[in-house]
Motif scaffolding. Structure first.
Motif, PDB file in Angstrom:
ATOM      1  N   LEU A  93       0.879  -1.250   0.083  1.00 57.18           N
ATOM      2  CA  LEU A  93       0.054  -0.073  -0.100  1.00 57.18           C
ATOM      3  C   LEU A  93       0.719   1.232   0.172  1.00 57.18           C
ATOM      4  O   LEU A  93       0.776   2.193  -0.730  1.00 57.18           O
ATOM      5  N   GLY A  94       1.788   1.271   1.023  1.00 57.55           N
ATOM      6  CA  GLY A  94       2.681   2.521   0.815  1.00 57.55           C
ATOM      7  C   GLY A  94       3.465   2.590  -0.408  1.00 57.55           C
ATOM      8  O   GLY A  94       3.578   3.783  -0.827  1.00 57.55           O
ATOM      9  N   LEU A  95       3.982   1.577  -0.863  1.00 56.87           N
ATOM     10  CA  LEU A  95       4.874   1.485  -1.994  1.00 56.87           C
ATOM     11  C   LEU A  95       3.958   1.700  -3.256  1.00 56.87           C
ATOM     12  O   LEU A  95       4.453   2.758  -4.283  1.00 56.87           O
ATOM     13  N   CYS A  96       2.839   1.658  -3.191  1.00 56.86           N
ATOM     14  CA  CYS A  96       2.017   2.151  -4.425  1.00 56.86           C
ATOM     15  C   CYS A  96       1.868   3.366  -4.487  1.00 56.86           C
ATOM     16  O   CYS A  96       1.690   4.227  -5.638  1.00 56.86           O
ATOM     17  N   ILE A  97       1.851   4.204  -3.169  1.00 61.78           N
ATOM     18  CA  ILE A  97       1.577   5.843  -3.287  1.00 61.78           C
ATOM     19  C   ILE A  97       2.845   6.368  -3.735  1.00 61.78           C
ATOM     20  O   ILE A  97       2.874   7.029  -4.662  1.00 61.78           O
ATOM     21  N   VAL A  98       4.081   5.585  -3.423  1.00 59.93           N
ATOM     22  CA  VAL A  98       5.088   6.163  -3.948  1.00 59.93           C
ATOM     23  C   VAL A  98       5.405   6.064  -5.480  1.00 59.93           C
ATOM     24  O   VAL A  98       5.901   6.948  -6.170  1.00 59.93           O
TER      25      VAL A  98
END
Length: 361
Positions: free
Chosen positions: A63-68
């Motif tokens: 989830l966090g990586l998707c935002i990046v």
């Protein structure tokens, strides 16, 4: 005077939504294939819930990586940061002053610290994300082995109760061979995944920050001309990625109950693959956070199918690699066709509001 019916133009589905839709359809078809091939396992509700129970840390990191990635960046340090957090929590919880609240603060603190450091170097000093996050990967691994090299089993009673805690769904379950009804169990990590998914997906779709991330990932120069603070937006995406990596570390040790130097090893590659399969483009500007768990579950179902078939474990990596090739090529073809106006899907009127949060994507 005759009334004139005005025909409203159909809303064109965004790139983010169409890639998510394709990923969701492929996952459903794959799971149906698994049910048909191995009904004894995949027809059980607990099997589906265990995909979340046992892999909640990976979904949180994704989830966090998707935002990046939507913002046009990349973060390959998240697996090592997650592993560092598990060991730091294990050391703290086994100390005289160990407590669960302090372990949560340590987890979030380590994650945010890496996010701030890497986000500042990438956004404000304009250093390549791959180089910076690779350095963060090595730094986290070094700190992990320096902190403690041997496995640590956490035996603190309060933590053991938290680790063994299950949410029992009494009305949903499966009968065993003896005819005894066994209700489904959900781990706290799964609840954290659901809450975090709703929160981050809402932020990305309806907040100004979310719109800014899509704009920066699509074209940072155009976003800057529109008055968007590009550097601040990129910085915050890495802070969020670090925060989710830290949270994933706590969920990881809450799932396994031990700190180990091998915890979350290679998780960053699985998270990148999951994000791509879920419909997030590597070049930024396109992605749907709801695709993060879809991509992760797709990889997990493939691994479970291979394991159920009795094939050697190294075949899992081969199939995952081929699947990743397939999705990258598929995404490239779809984006190319849509740019040439040859491929378009229209949303029904009752779904048109779902595209408001994604400018032009």
């Amino acid at each position: 005077m005759a009334s004139v019916n005005v025909i409203k133009p159909k809303t064109r589905m965004s790139n983010s939504n169409i890639l998510f839709l394709i990923a969701a359809v492929i996952f459903v078809l794959m799971y149906l294939f698994a049910i048909i091939s191995y009904p004894g396992s995949f027809t059980q509700f607990q099997t589906f819930f265990d995909l979340f129970n046992l892999n909640a840390p990976l979904i949180i990191m994704t989830l966090g990586l998707c935002i990046v990635m939507v913002g046009g960046g990349i973060d390959i340090s998240i697996g090592s940061v997650c592993g560092l957090v598990t060991m730091a929590c294990a050391v703290f919880l086994e100390s005289d002053k160990g407590n669960i609240g302090g372990a949560i603060l340590i987890s979030l603190g380590i994650g945010i610290a890496f996010g701030i450091l890497q986000g500042y170097l990438i956004s404000y000093l304009e250093i390549q994300p791959f180089i910076i996050t690779l350095s963060g990967l090595f730094l986290a691994q070094g700190l992990l082995t320096t902190l403690h090299k041997d496995p640590i089993n956490v035996t603190m009673p309060a933590f053991v109760r938290l680790r063994d805690f299950d949410i029992v769904i009494t009305w949903l379950g499966t009968k065993n061979r003896l005819g005894v009804f066994i209700p489904c169990e959900i781990k706290p990590g799964t609840i954290i995944v659901v809450i975090l998914l709703i929160l981050l997906a809402s932020v990305m779709k309806w907040s100004r920050f979310g719109r800014n991330v899509y704009a920066v990932g699509g074209n940072s120069h155009s976003a800057n001309m529109l008055g968007i603070n590009v550097k601040k937006t990129m910085f915050l995406t890495y802070v969020i990625s670090g925060l989710t990596a830290g949270l994933a570390g706590f969920v990881y040790i809450m799932t396994t109950g031990a700190g180990n130097v091998g915890n979350a090893s290679g998780a960053e590659m699985k998270a990148i693959a999951s994000a791509i399969i879920g419909g997030t483009l590597l070049n930024g500007g396109v992605g749907n956070l709801l695709g993060a768990p879809i991509g992760t579950l797709t990889l997990l179902v493939i691994n479970e199918l291979i394991r159920a078939a009795g094939v050697q474990s190294n075949f899992q990596a081969m199939v995952s690699g081929l699947l990743l090739y397939f999705f990258i090529v598929l995404q490239s073809i779809i984006m190319s066709l849509r740019d040439k106006k040859r491929f378009s899907l229209a949303l029904p009127s009752w779904l048109r509001l779902s595209n408001k949060g994604q400018p032009g994507n």
